[in-house]
Design a protein around this motif. Structure first.
Motif, short mmCIF file in Angstrom:
data_model
loop_
_atom_site.label_atom_id
_atom_site.label_comp_id
_atom_site.label_asym_id
_atom_site.label_seq_id
_atom_site.Cartn_x
_atom_site.Cartn_y
_atom_site.Cartn_z
N LYS B 90 50.16 30.47 40.34
CA LYS B 90 51.17 30.98 39.49
C LYS B 90 52.24 29.93 39.13
CE LYS B 90 52.42 34.37 42.33
NZ LYS B 90 51.43 33.89 43.82
N LYS B 91 53.05 30.28 37.88
CA LYS B 91 53.95 29.20 37.75
C LYS B 91 55.09 30.03 36.81
CE LYS B 91 51.64 25.97 36.05
NZ LYS B 91 51.05 24.72 35.06
N VAL B 92 56.10 29.23 36.64
CA VAL B 92 57.00 29.73 35.42
C VAL B 92 56.81 28.84 34.38
CG1 VAL B 92 59.38 30.00 34.79
CG2 VAL B 92 58.94 30.66 37.26
N GLY B 93 56.64 29.21 33.08
CA GLY B 93 56.62 28.05 32.00
C GLY B 93 56.91 28.90 30.71
N GLY B 94 56.83 27.98 29.75
CA GLY B 94 57.14 28.28 28.31
C GLY B 94 55.85 28.63 27.47
N PRO B 95 56.00 28.92 26.50
CA PRO B 95 54.75 28.99 25.41
C PRO B 95 53.99 28.04 25.50
CG PRO B 95 56.80 29.90 24.23
CD PRO B 95 57.24 29.21 25.56
N GLY B 96 52.40 28.13 25.69
CA GLY B 96 51.62 27.16 25.84
C GLY B 96 51.46 26.57 26.97
N ALA B 97 52.25 27.05 27.93
CA ALA B 97 52.05 26.59 29.18
C ALA B 97 50.61 26.72 29.97
CB ALA B 97 52.97 27.20 30.45
N ARG B 98 50.07 25.69 30.53
CA ARG B 98 48.59 25.72 31.13
C ARG B 98 48.58 26.02 32.44
NH1 ARG B 98 45.21 26.16 26.83
NH2 ARG B 98 43.55 25.12 28.14
N LEU B 99 47.62 26.84 32.98
CA LEU B 99 47.41 27.02 34.20
C LEU B 99 46.03 26.92 34.71
CD1 LEU B 99 49.01 28.58 36.71
CD2 LEU B 99 47.69 30.80 36.03
N ASP B 100 45.91 26.30 36.00
CA ASP B 100 44.69 26.10 36.67
C ASP B 100 44.34 27.33 37.53
OD1 ASP B 100 44.11 23.40 35.48
OD2 ASP B 100 45.81 22.72 36.61
N VAL B 101 43.46 28.11 37.00
CA VAL B 101 43.16 29.50 38.02
C VAL B 101 41.90 28.86 38.77
CG1 VAL B 101 42.17 31.75 38.04
CG2 VAL B 101 43.96 30.75 36.08
N PRO B 102 42.23 28.82 40.12
CA PRO B 102 41.15 28.53 41.15
C PRO B 102 40.15 29.38 41.29
CG PRO B 102 43.16 29.04 42.23
CD PRO B 102 43.49 29.30 40.85
N VAL B 103 38.73 29.08 41.54
CA VAL B 103 37.77 29.92 41.49
C VAL B 103 36.80 29.76 42.82
CG1 VAL B 103 35.36 30.39 40.29
CG2 VAL B 103 37.59 30.14 39.23
N THR B 104 36.48 31.03 43.61
CA THR B 104 35.57 30.78 44.58
C THR B 104 34.59 31.84 44.55
OG1 THR B 104 37.14 32.13 45.83
CG2 THR B 104 37.33 29.87 46.17
N HIS B 105 33.74 31.91 45.56
CA HIS B 105 32.52 32.94 45.55
C HIS B 105 33.11 34.26 45.81
CE1 HIS B 105 28.72 34.95 46.62
NE2 HIS B 105 28.21 34.03 45.88
N ILE B 106 32.63 35.32 45.13
CA ILE B 106 33.16 36.85 45.23
C ILE B 106 32.77 37.38 46.55
CG2 ILE B 106 32.91 36.93 42.78
CD1 ILE B 106 30.37 38.64 43.28
N ASN B 107 31.85 36.83 47.24
CA ASN B 107 31.55 37.63 48.60
C ASN B 107 31.79 36.66 50.12
OD1 ASN B 107 30.64 40.08 47.89
ND2 ASN B 107 28.74 39.11 47.10
N ALA B 108 32.15 35.32 49.70
CA ALA B 108 32.14 34.41 50.85
C ALA B 108 33.19 33.23 50.41
CB ALA B 108 30.71 34.17 51.43
N SER B 109 34.21 33.23 50.79
CA SER B 109 35.29 32.15 50.26
C SER B 109 34.87 30.71 50.58
CB SER B 109 36.56 32.22 50.93
OG SER B 109 36.92 33.44 50.85
N TYR B 110 33.82 30.61 51.66
CA TYR B 110 33.68 29.24 52.04
C TYR B 110 32.23 28.75 51.33
CZ TYR B 110 36.98 28.53 55.77
OH TYR B 110 38.14 28.31 56.45
#
Lengths: 194, 162
Positions: B90-110
């Protein structure tokens, strides 16, 4: 293989006010990032072990530098995260080789304990690409007040044959945290989740 | 899948912000369903997920935290009781701000092959009194994943970690 480091950037973010209110004590995040040469830029390599060794080295170096920027004891670190940006002649998988197999072990030594998964992000990018380093509580991933992120950007990196590797730590959760969930004083710290 | 929505708490300190967390449940479900449809509609094909929020200039970082429960609940429900924690930024940002959304496996984080991220943003959002909320799903590991670790085929699927 040792990392060939071109530069190290350390950023300290300290939030003193939020929505007109004093944040006391201030919340603080530190990021330490290294710009390194990518030994596998430009060609497919099946065995990425040398990058895993670099990850181990940087987990210690960047973890210690980030903790030092906060000026606290390792045990006082509350949350952490890691991220990498691979320059255009590399592969996303190069970031994975640095971040996942071995970086965490040395980072955990730098922050003491660290039962929880180290949250991460990775991407490909050019000069000045920013990346949001996710943050989570180091001993219990479900602590809701510590879900956060910190953005880091190095204007002259990564070049095409470089990788930016970042480690972030905090000694606090979000400012004015108030959305409930597991609190840090309720942590058991055994399974890494609660 | 991104949505730009009005931030009901923009411009002032509101001590109790939890009512809006409840209000976001319906949006979360709608977004999760549309996202799944974009990927072909079969929940069994979805292997990774993540979520995130960008708070406009008149809001607080904490307003972004309101997305944790509704965003996570919605994807778990649509995907049929996924076990792993949904990673987030999450972050605070203005119009057009970009965010890197992390991704992990849905059933096992490791599961190491599924650690990834996706950069997102909307050119005209968030305005000062808006929130951008995001959900991400993926249908497979990183391309040419080869750094070892726990494999998707080895998941026990009990604790959400392994």
């Amino acid at each position: 293989m040792k990392a060939e480091i071109r530069k190290i950037v350390v950023v300290l973010e300290e939030t003193r006010r939020e929505m007109g209110r004093e944040v006391n004590p201030s919340t603080r995040k530190a990021v330490a990032a290294a710009v390194i040469r990518n030994p596998f830029a430009g060609a497919y390599a099946q065995d990425l072990e040398p990058l895993m060794a670099i990850g181990e080295e940087l987990g210690g170096l960047l973890g210690e530098r980030a903790v030092a920027a906060l000026g606290v004891k390792p045990a006082q670190i509350e949350s952490y995260g890691k991220a990498a940006i691979v320059g255009e002649n590399g592969e996303l998988e190069h970031a994975a080789a640095i971040l996942h197999p071995r970086l965490g072990k040395r980072l955990r030594a730098a922050v003491e304990k660290g039962a929880a998964l180290v949250p991460s992000a990775k991407k490909m990018g050019g000069l000045g690409t920013p990346i949001d380093v996710p943050l989570g509580h180091k001993d219990a991933a479900f602590v809701r007040s510590h879900f956060d992120a910190v953005e880091v950007r190095i204007p002259d990196a990564p070049r095409a044959d470089e990788i930016v590797v970042a480690v972030a730590v905090t000694d606090s959760g979000r400012p004015l945290a108030r959305v409930g969930g597991l609190q840090k004083h309720e942590i058991k710290g055994e399974d890494g989740l609660r | 899948m991104l949505a730009a929505i009005r931030n009901p708490y923009a411009g002032r300190y509101e001590p109790d912000i939890l009512p809006f967390m409840e209000a976001l449940n319906a949006l979360g479900l709608t977004m999760a369903e549309r996202l799944l449809a974009l990927l072909g509609g079969d929940p069994k094909r979805v292997e990774g997920y993540g979520k995130g929020a960008i708070v406009g200039a008149a809001g607080e970082l904490e307003h972004g935290a309101l997305w944790h429960v509704p965003g996570g609940y919605a994807m778990r429900r649509v995907l049929g009781d996924a076990k792993a924690i949904v990673p987030s930024t999450k972050k605070v940002g203005g119009p057009g701000a970009r965010l890197d959304v992390p991704v992990t496996h849905i059933n096992a984080s490791y599961v190491r092959s599924h650690f990834d991220a996706m950069e997102l943003g909307i050119p005209d959002a968030p305005r000062a009194d808006e929130l951008v909320v995001a959900l991400v799903m993926t249908t497979g590991p990183r391309i040419h994943a080869r750094v070892g670790g726990l494999k998707a085929s080895e998941i026990k699927g009990e604790d959400g970690l392994r």
